[in-house]
Design an enzyme around this catalytic site. Structure first.
Site, PDB file in Angstrom:
ATOM      1  N   ARG A  74      -0.289  -8.598  -3.492  1.00  0.00           N
ATOM      2  CA  ARG A  74      -0.335  -7.555  -2.469  1.00  0.00           C
ATOM      3  C   ARG A  74       0.506  -7.987  -1.289  1.00  0.00           C
ATOM      4  NH1 ARG A  74      -1.926  -3.924   1.005  1.00  0.00           N
ATOM      5  NH2 ARG A  74      -3.134  -4.497   2.846  1.00  0.00           N
ATOM      6  N   GLY A  79       0.821  -1.208   0.000  1.00  0.00           N
ATOM      7  CA  GLY A  79       0.000   0.000   0.000  1.00  0.00           C
ATOM      8  C   GLY A  79       0.854   1.257   0.000  1.00  0.00           C
ATOM      9  N   ARG A 138       8.291  -3.561  12.467  1.00  0.00           N
ATOM     10  CA  ARG A 138       7.530  -3.545  11.216  1.00  0.00           C
ATOM     11  C   ARG A 138       8.389  -3.917  10.020  1.00  0.00           C
ATOM     12  NH1 ARG A 138       2.328  -0.582  11.288  1.00  0.00           N
ATOM     13  NH2 ARG A 138       1.916  -0.387  13.489  1.00  0.00           N
ATOM     14  N   SER A 154      -0.268  -4.957   5.488  1.00  0.00           N
ATOM     15  CA  SER A 154      -0.601  -5.262   6.871  1.00  0.00           C
ATOM     16  C   SER A 154      -2.106  -5.485   7.020  1.00  0.00           C
ATOM     17  CB  SER A 154      -0.141  -4.126   7.790  1.00  0.00           C
ATOM     18  OG  SER A 154      -0.757  -2.926   7.383  1.00  0.00           O
ATOM     19  N   ARG A 214       7.329   1.852   1.236  1.00  0.00           N
ATOM     20  CA  ARG A 214       7.652   0.429   1.419  1.00  0.00           C
ATOM     21  C   ARG A 214       8.060  -0.194   0.091  1.00  0.00           C
ATOM     22  NH1 ARG A 214       3.601  -2.202   5.790  1.00  0.00           N
ATOM     23  NH2 ARG A 214       4.546  -1.225   7.596  1.00  0.00           N
ATOM     24  N   ARG A 232       2.284  11.336  -8.632  1.00  0.00           N
ATOM     25  CA  ARG A 232       1.612  11.516  -7.328  1.00  0.00           C
ATOM     26  C   ARG A 232       2.381  10.887  -6.171  1.00  0.00           C
ATOM     27  NH1 ARG A 232      -4.418  12.441  -7.657  1.00  0.00           N
ATOM     28  NH2 ARG A 232      -4.736  13.102  -9.779  1.00  0.00           N
ATOM     29  N   ASP A 253      -1.866  -5.226  13.867  1.00  0.00           N
ATOM     30  CA  ASP A 253      -2.630  -4.828  15.055  1.00  0.00           C
ATOM     31  C   ASP A 253      -3.729  -5.868  15.265  1.00  0.00           C
ATOM     32  OD1 ASP A 253      -3.461  -3.056  12.526  1.00  0.00           O
ATOM     33  OD2 ASP A 253      -5.276  -3.515  13.652  1.00  0.00           O
TER      34      ASP A 253
HETATM   35  N1  ADE Z   1      -4.689  -2.621   8.004  1.00  0.00           N
HETATM   36  C1  ADE Z   1      -3.942  -2.855   9.103  1.00  0.00           C
HETATM   37  N2  ADE Z   1      -4.705  -2.880  10.197  1.00  0.00           N
HETATM   38  C2  ADE Z   1      -5.972  -2.656   9.780  1.00  0.00           C
HETATM   39  C3  ADE Z   1      -7.206  -2.557  10.430  1.00  0.00           C
HETATM   40  N3  ADE Z   1      -7.277  -2.684  11.749  1.00  0.00           N
HETATM   41  N4  ADE Z   1      -8.311  -2.305   9.694  1.00  0.00           N
HETATM   42  C4  ADE Z   1      -8.211  -2.156   8.367  1.00  0.00           C
HETATM   43  N5  ADE Z   1      -7.078  -2.232   7.694  1.00  0.00           N
HETATM   44  C5  ADE Z   1      -5.962  -2.489   8.386  1.00  0.00           C
END
Ligand code: ADE
Length: 234
Positions: free
Chosen positions: A87, A20, A217, A90, A24, A43, A204
């Site tokens: 892809r 994304g 990370r 995260s 990175r 961009r 997360d």
């Molecule tokens: N990408 C990483 N963590 C995320 C989350 N909690 N919700 C949506 N996309 C994410």
């Protein structure tokens, strides 16, 4: 040249990794590829082409969310002849056994909406990963000593979600993690008969609130890049 990619035909490889975050993409290209060349900076959505173990490969940022990914994936497929799109990104963990830092290999991607939804009218199309890439990625992860989770994910159209009941239904139905891009990538790959996969690191966790410390990370992201490259060229 396309509207969003300032490259010539042939500047991109047939295999494109899509994080994304454009920075990175830069880090991954500089860390894992040889003979790296910047091929897009329109961009600030950086794209690079280089070689990995003698194979030509590109790494192009997708931006966040399915509308952004849809622009880059459409142009890569239709104008630059991308055949394999992976892809690397995260996600938020959604199951108690899915821990922060774990790797998820996404077989399918549920969604409320994708940029493609309206063309299907009453049908809930099931965006599905390419089987050979899925199998290769599992083997590559295991060869790295990792035990990936393999199953369904949820591609949300909202990061700050005011609909907690939706996430609860995903959890109830065994969804491993939530991110924001894979469902549209899989749908475009199906439409144009290309190969697609999402390899994700849990950054997360929705239930525990735990988050990957920033110093971890890079290492976790590196594992994903290695899995994606090995899967593409197995
Ligand atoms: N990408 C990483 N963590 C995320 C989350 N909690 N919700 C949506 N996309 C994410």
């Amino acid at each position: 040249m396309t509207v969003h990619i300032g490259a010539e035909k042939g500047d991109f490889a047939e295999t494109v990794l899509m994080p994304g975050d454009p920075y990175r993409a830069k880090w991954a290209a500089e860390t894992f590829l040889s003979d790296v060349r910047l091929v897009n900076e329109v961009r600030g959505m950086l794209g690079f082409t280089g070689t990995w173990n003698g194979h030509r490969v590109s790494i192009q940022g997708s931006g966040m969310g399915m509308p952004s990914l849809s622009i880059y994936a459409n142009e890569l497929i239709r104008d630059f002849d991308a055949q394999t799109l992976i892809r690397i990104g995260s996600c938020g963990g959604m199951q108690p056994h899915v821990k922060v830092r774990d790797v998820i290999i996404a077989m399918s991607a549920a969604s409320v909406n994708t940029p493609s939804s309206t063309i299907f009218k009453d049908v809930n199309f099931a965006p599905t990963a390419d089987w050979s890439l899925t199998r290769n990625a599992v083997q590559a992860a295991e060869a790295q000593g990792l035990t990936p989770h393999v199953g369904g994910i949820y591609s949300s159209d909202v990061f700050y979600d005011e609909r907690p009941d939706l996430n609860e239904q995903m959890v109830r139905h065994g969804i491993l993690g939530v991110e924001m891009e894979a469902a549209e990538l899989y749908t475009l790959a199906a439409r144009y008969q290309r190969r697609a996969l999402a390899v994700l690191t849990v950054s997360d966790h929705l239930q525990t609130g735990e988050a990957l410390p920033s110093e971890d990370r890079e290492r976790s992201f590196g594992e994903m890049v290695e899995i994606a490259l090995a899967a593409a060229f197995a």
